[in-house]
Design a protein around this motif. Structure first.
Motif, short mmCIF file in Angstrom:
data_model
loop_
_atom_site.label_atom_id
_atom_site.label_comp_id
_atom_site.label_asym_id
_atom_site.label_seq_id
_atom_site.Cartn_x
_atom_site.Cartn_y
_atom_site.Cartn_z
N GLU A 31 0.58 -1.30 0.05
CA GLU A 31 -0.26 0.06 0.06
C GLU A 31 0.69 1.30 0.03
OE1 GLU A 31 -3.35 2.57 -0.51
OE2 GLU A 31 -3.00 0.06 -0.57
N THR A 32 1.57 1.36 0.43
CA THR A 32 2.60 2.01 0.46
C THR A 32 3.71 2.41 -0.92
OG1 THR A 32 3.46 1.59 2.78
CG2 THR A 32 5.18 2.79 1.86
N ARG A 33 3.98 1.44 -1.52
CA ARG A 33 4.33 1.21 -3.00
C ARG A 33 3.69 2.42 -3.43
NH1 ARG A 33 5.06 -3.47 -6.38
NH2 ARG A 33 6.04 -1.96 -7.88
N ALA A 34 1.98 1.88 -3.35
CA ALA A 34 1.14 1.78 -4.53
C ALA A 34 0.90 3.47 -4.35
CB ALA A 34 0.04 1.46 -4.53
N GLN A 35 1.02 4.16 -2.83
CA GLN A 35 0.88 5.11 -2.66
C GLN A 35 1.60 5.98 -3.31
OE1 GLN A 35 -1.57 7.40 -0.90
NE2 GLN A 35 -2.70 5.55 -1.53
N ARG A 36 3.15 6.02 -3.10
CA ARG A 36 4.21 6.59 -3.77
C ARG A 36 4.02 6.72 -5.13
NH1 ARG A 36 7.94 2.79 -2.55
NH2 ARG A 36 8.63 2.64 -4.39
N VAL A 37 3.78 5.26 -5.68
CA VAL A 37 3.63 5.37 -6.77
C VAL A 37 2.57 6.90 -7.59
CG1 VAL A 37 2.63 3.75 -9.26
CG2 VAL A 37 4.69 2.99 -7.39
N GLY A 38 1.51 5.78 -6.97
CA GLY A 38 0.48 6.80 -7.65
C GLY A 38 0.14 8.78 -7.36
N ASP A 39 1.37 9.20 -6.59
CA ASP A 39 1.91 10.18 -6.55
C ASP A 39 2.95 10.57 -7.49
OD1 ASP A 39 0.44 10.98 -3.44
OD2 ASP A 39 2.34 10.53 -2.44
N ASN A 40 3.07 9.75 -7.99
CA ASN A 40 3.79 9.86 -9.35
C ASN A 40 3.23 10.01 -10.81
OD1 ASN A 40 6.09 10.59 -7.97
ND2 ASN A 40 6.43 8.38 -7.32
N LEU A 41 1.60 10.03 -10.39
CA LEU A 41 0.64 10.32 -11.50
C LEU A 41 0.06 11.14 -12.15
CD1 LEU A 41 0.49 6.06 -11.34
CD2 LEU A 41 1.44 7.52 -12.97
N ARG A 42 0.28 11.87 -12.55
CA ARG A 42 -0.93 13.40 -12.34
C ARG A 42 -2.08 12.63 -13.23
NH1 ARG A 42 1.54 17.69 -13.58
NH2 ARG A 42 2.89 17.20 -15.04
N CYS A 43 -3.19 13.50 -12.21
CA CYS A 43 -4.14 13.21 -12.60
C CYS A 43 -4.92 14.05 -14.28
CB CYS A 43 -5.58 13.98 -11.35
SG CYS A 43 -7.02 13.93 -12.44
N PRO A 44 -5.39 13.74 -15.21
CA PRO A 44 -5.67 13.91 -17.32
C PRO A 44 -6.85 14.68 -16.91
CG PRO A 44 -5.61 11.19 -16.59
CD PRO A 44 -5.79 11.88 -15.42
N VAL A 45 -7.65 14.79 -15.67
CA VAL A 45 -8.68 15.51 -15.70
C VAL A 45 -8.48 17.01 -15.02
CG1 VAL A 45 -10.60 15.86 -14.88
CG2 VAL A 45 -10.45 13.67 -15.74
N CYS A 46 -7.68 16.59 -13.68
CA CYS A 46 -7.47 18.11 -12.83
C CYS A 46 -5.67 18.67 -13.57
CB CYS A 46 -7.27 17.16 -11.19
SG CYS A 46 -8.50 16.65 -10.77
N ARG A 47 -5.23 17.99 -13.60
CA ARG A 47 -3.68 18.41 -14.13
C ARG A 47 -3.07 19.02 -13.60
NH1 ARG A 47 -2.46 15.73 -19.63
NH2 ARG A 47 -4.54 15.96 -20.74
N GLY A 48 -2.94 18.81 -11.86
CA GLY A 48 -2.16 19.82 -11.32
C GLY A 48 -1.74 18.44 -10.13
N LEU A 49 -2.92 17.99 -10.27
CA LEU A 49 -3.03 16.97 -8.74
C LEU A 49 -2.42 15.65 -8.83
CD1 LEU A 49 -6.19 18.26 -7.48
CD2 LEU A 49 -3.96 18.92 -7.09
N PRO A 50 -1.78 15.17 -8.10
CA PRO A 50 -1.87 13.22 -8.30
C PRO A 50 -2.87 13.14 -8.43
CG PRO A 50 -0.19 13.99 -6.49
CD PRO A 50 -0.80 15.77 -6.58
N ILE A 51 -2.87 11.18 -8.42
CA ILE A 51 -3.70 10.87 -8.07
C ILE A 51 -4.31 10.64 -6.99
CG2 ILE A 51 -3.55 9.89 -10.74
CD1 ILE A 51 -2.90 7.12 -10.07
N THR A 52 -3.36 10.88 -6.02
CA THR A 52 -3.91 10.59 -4.87
C THR A 52 -4.91 11.35 -4.28
OG1 THR A 52 -1.33 11.08 -4.53
CG2 THR A 52 -1.66 8.48 -4.91
N GLU A 53 -4.51 12.60 -4.89
CA GLU A 53 -5.48 13.84 -3.44
C GLU A 53 -6.69 14.20 -4.59
OE1 GLU A 53 -2.35 16.81 -3.25
OE2 GLU A 53 -0.76 15.65 -2.63
N SER A 54 -6.06 13.47 -6.24
CA SER A 54 -7.72 14.33 -6.57
C SER A 54 -8.99 13.99 -6.74
CB SER A 54 -7.03 14.12 -7.86
OG SER A 54 -8.33 14.20 -9.25
#
Length: 118
Positions: A31-54
């Motif tokens: 789960e920690t690794r998934a969160q770290r990976v998610g922190d490095n992926l940008r939301c395609p809709v929001c564009r300014g946020l990682p997918i973990t925060e969108s």
């Protein structure tokens, strides 16, 4: 055309989320690794946020896919490649240093060197 294709892929991911089984339970390390990976992926809709925060549904679906891939034992690079193939390099918050993005890395360095020279 590229945006239309990205939107189509995004819609397919959302629809696929309605019929895919929920992700497997992850260990705390996974789960920690998934969160770290998610922190490095940008939301395609929001564009300014990682997918973990969108708060977007597409980001939630992408995070489920990240968890599924972590559970399947894929490496971080394989996961990033998976999303980059579907959404383009813009989905990566740390884009690869090649092609046009290489210029984005080199121009500030060149400007700094030129400023120091002057």
């Amino acid at each position: 055309m590229r945006r239309v294709l990205a939107l189509l892929v995004a819609c397919l991911l959302v629809l696929a989320g309605a019929v895919t089984p929920p992700h497997r339970d992850l260990t705390p390390q996974q789960e920690t690794r998934a969160q770290r990976v998610g922190d490095n992926l940008r939301c395609p809709v929001c564009r300014g946020l990682p997918i973990t925060e969108s708060p977007n549904d597409l980001s939630a679906q992408m995070m489920r896919e990240v968890r599924d891939q972590v559970a399947a034992g894929r490496s971080d690079d394989q996961i990033y490649d998976y999303f980059a193939a579907r959404f383009g390099d813009t989905v990566l918050l740390d884009p690869p240093r090649r092609g046009v993005t290489l210029l984005l890395w080199l121009v500030p360095l060149a400007a700094l060197a030129l400023g120091a020279l002057l």
